[in-house]
Design a protein around this motif. Structure first.
Motif, PDB file in Angstrom:
ATOM      1  N   ALA A 100       0.730  -1.174   0.016  1.00 20.34           N
ATOM      2  CA  ALA A 100       0.037  -0.033   0.029  1.00 20.34           C
ATOM      3  C   ALA A 100       0.819   1.289   0.125  1.00 20.34           C
ATOM      4  O   ALA A 100       0.516   2.350  -0.649  1.00 20.34           O
ATOM      5  CB  ALA A 100      -1.132   0.094   1.193  1.00 20.34           C
ATOM      6  N   GLU A 101       1.983   1.293   0.665  1.00 19.76           N
ATOM      7  CA  GLU A 101       2.858   2.402   0.878  1.00 19.76           C
ATOM      8  C   GLU A 101       3.351   2.691  -0.594  1.00 19.76           C
ATOM      9  O   GLU A 101       3.732   3.699  -0.990  1.00 19.76           O
ATOM     10  CB  GLU A 101       3.910   2.284   1.932  1.00 19.76           C
ATOM     11  CG  GLU A 101       4.780   3.242   2.267  1.00 19.76           C
ATOM     12  CD  GLU A 101       4.196   4.845   2.573  1.00 19.76           C
ATOM     13  OE1 GLU A 101       4.775   5.745   2.350  1.00 19.76           O
ATOM     14  OE2 GLU A 101       3.002   4.590   3.149  1.00 19.76           O
ATOM     15  N   LYS A 104       0.966   4.286  -2.739  1.00 23.09           N
ATOM     16  CA  LYS A 104       0.603   5.604  -2.351  1.00 23.09           C
ATOM     17  C   LYS A 104       1.597   6.570  -2.747  1.00 23.09           C
ATOM     18  O   LYS A 104       1.285   7.625  -3.377  1.00 23.09           O
ATOM     19  CB  LYS A 104       0.397   5.406  -0.718  1.00 23.09           C
ATOM     20  CG  LYS A 104       0.153   6.872  -0.245  1.00 23.09           C
ATOM     21  CD  LYS A 104       0.163   6.793   1.272  1.00 23.09           C
ATOM     22  CE  LYS A 104      -0.236   8.324   1.809  1.00 23.09           C
ATOM     23  NZ  LYS A 104      -0.276   8.108   3.405  1.00 23.09           N
ATOM     24  N   LYS A 107       1.442   6.886  -6.579  1.00 25.99           N
ATOM     25  CA  LYS A 107       0.219   7.800  -7.031  1.00 25.99           C
ATOM     26  C   LYS A 107       0.459   9.014  -6.830  1.00 25.99           C
ATOM     27  O   LYS A 107      -0.026  10.032  -7.645  1.00 25.99           O
ATOM     28  CB  LYS A 107      -0.978   7.214  -6.290  1.00 25.99           C
ATOM     29  CG  LYS A 107      -1.436   5.892  -6.606  1.00 25.99           C
ATOM     30  CD  LYS A 107      -2.636   5.423  -5.971  1.00 25.99           C
ATOM     31  CE  LYS A 107      -4.073   6.512  -6.179  1.00 25.99           C
ATOM     32  NZ  LYS A 107      -4.471   5.933  -7.660  1.00 25.99           N
ATOM     33  N   GLU A 131      -7.389  -0.056  -2.493  1.00 21.70           N
ATOM     34  CA  GLU A 131      -7.867   1.503  -2.637  1.00 21.70           C
ATOM     35  C   GLU A 131      -6.542   2.301  -3.449  1.00 21.70           C
ATOM     36  O   GLU A 131      -7.042   3.207  -4.210  1.00 21.70           O
ATOM     37  CB  GLU A 131      -8.109   2.236  -1.498  1.00 21.70           C
ATOM     38  CG  GLU A 131      -8.439   3.449  -1.305  1.00 21.70           C
ATOM     39  CD  GLU A 131      -8.485   4.233   0.126  1.00 21.70           C
ATOM     40  OE1 GLU A 131      -8.855   5.432   0.204  1.00 21.70           O
ATOM     41  OE2 GLU A 131      -8.694   3.232   1.166  1.00 21.70           O
ATOM     42  N   GLN A 132      -5.496   1.805  -3.354  1.00 20.04           N
ATOM     43  CA  GLN A 132      -4.487   2.716  -3.650  1.00 20.04           C
ATOM     44  C   GLN A 132      -3.945   2.097  -5.001  1.00 20.04           C
ATOM     45  O   GLN A 132      -3.133   3.070  -6.002  1.00 20.04           O
ATOM     46  CB  GLN A 132      -3.268   2.481  -2.979  1.00 20.04           C
ATOM     47  CG  GLN A 132      -3.300   3.143  -1.530  1.00 20.04           C
ATOM     48  CD  GLN A 132      -3.577   4.706  -1.494  1.00 20.04           C
ATOM     49  OE1 GLN A 132      -2.991   5.452  -2.413  1.00 20.04           O
ATOM     50  NE2 GLN A 132      -3.925   5.106  -0.478  1.00 20.04           N
TER      51      GLN A 132
END
Length: 254
Positions: A100-101, A104, A107, A131-132
């Motif tokens: 996720a990081e 993130k 993005k 979500e990411q």
């Protein structure tokens, strides 16, 4: 189900375990991709090409900062081709905080992100990663539940739950299906998967991936029991028959 995450040090640098990197991949999402193969996977797929990815502790520990420095060296290739960063494995959702990081940070730089996953993960754990991600490549190894367990040694249900969630939030997805003669090629299995995919409005296409034996040597090196020694790749006719089933449901297939 319990999904272990990578060790998070006391510093602010998020770390994880990776197996390898491919800097100019062309088969794991659109365009030219920077592909990160994470270490660790709860599945034991009979045809796995990367059995050396099974255990997270056998991977190389890296920080997200280090990965981002390398990723940014390839942004011109990604931008020119409509590519981006794909995290594959192993199983990326085995290290959800780490992945996720990465997404993130990508993005924030305007870099397209793709998650290549089996979907074998608790949905609540997977949601922050999904979500990411701009795109999810969801590997559905089989639709017949018994065949799925035979192929992977785990249950199909978590993958179907994630597929439904992706549809609910209209997250762009590609479905991947490995065609293995004598294992996943039964007509009722392919038809079941095609009927299921036809209910999903977020799926852009299905990729039928012909079984190959390029990872067999790794099984031998690791002294693992490779049960598909006598299995041959599907013929052109077998692949086209699978294509026809998906196309008959109005599904784009490649």
């Amino acid at each position: 189900m319990h999904v272990p995450t990578a060790h998070i040090p006391q510093s602010t640098e998020v770390q994880g375990y990776i197996h390898s990197i491919e800097t100019c991949g062309t088969v794991d999402g659109p365009g030219i991709r920077f592909v990160i193969f994470t270490a660790g996977c709860p599945l034991r797929c009979l045809y796995c090409s990367n059995p050396d990815c099974r255990y997270m502790e056998n991977g190389k520990k890296v920080t997200v900062d280090t990965l981002m420095q390398e990723i940014q060296q390839y942004t011109s290739y990604m931008n020119a081709s409509g590519g981006g960063v794909t995290v594959s494995g192993g199983e990326p959702l085995y290290q959800p905080h780490f992945v996720a990081e990465i997404f993130k940070r990508c993005k924030a730089l305007g870099i397209h992100t793709a998650l290549d996953t089996s979907g074998y993960c608790d949905l609540q754990v997977a949601k922050p990663v999904i979500e990411q991600a701009d795109l999810v490549l969801l590997d559905i190894k089989s639709f017949d539940s018994d065949t799925y367990t035979k192929v992977t040694s785990v249950s199909l249900e978590p993958t179907l739950a994630i597929a439904h969630h992706l549809n609910d939030i209209q997250k762009p997805a590609w479905i991947r299906f490995v065609l293995v003669p004598g294992l996943t090629d039964a007509t009722h299995n392919i038809e079941g998967l095609a009927d299921f995919v036809a209910t999903l409005k977020n799926v852009e296409k299905v990729e039928v991936l012909p079984f190959h034996k390029m990872g067999e040597y790794k099984w031998e090196q690791l002294s693992y029991d490779y049960q598909l020694k006598e299995t041959q790749p599907p013929t052109t006719e077998q692949v086209q028959a699978a294509y026809a089933i998906f196309r008959s449901r109005g599904i784009t297939v490649v």
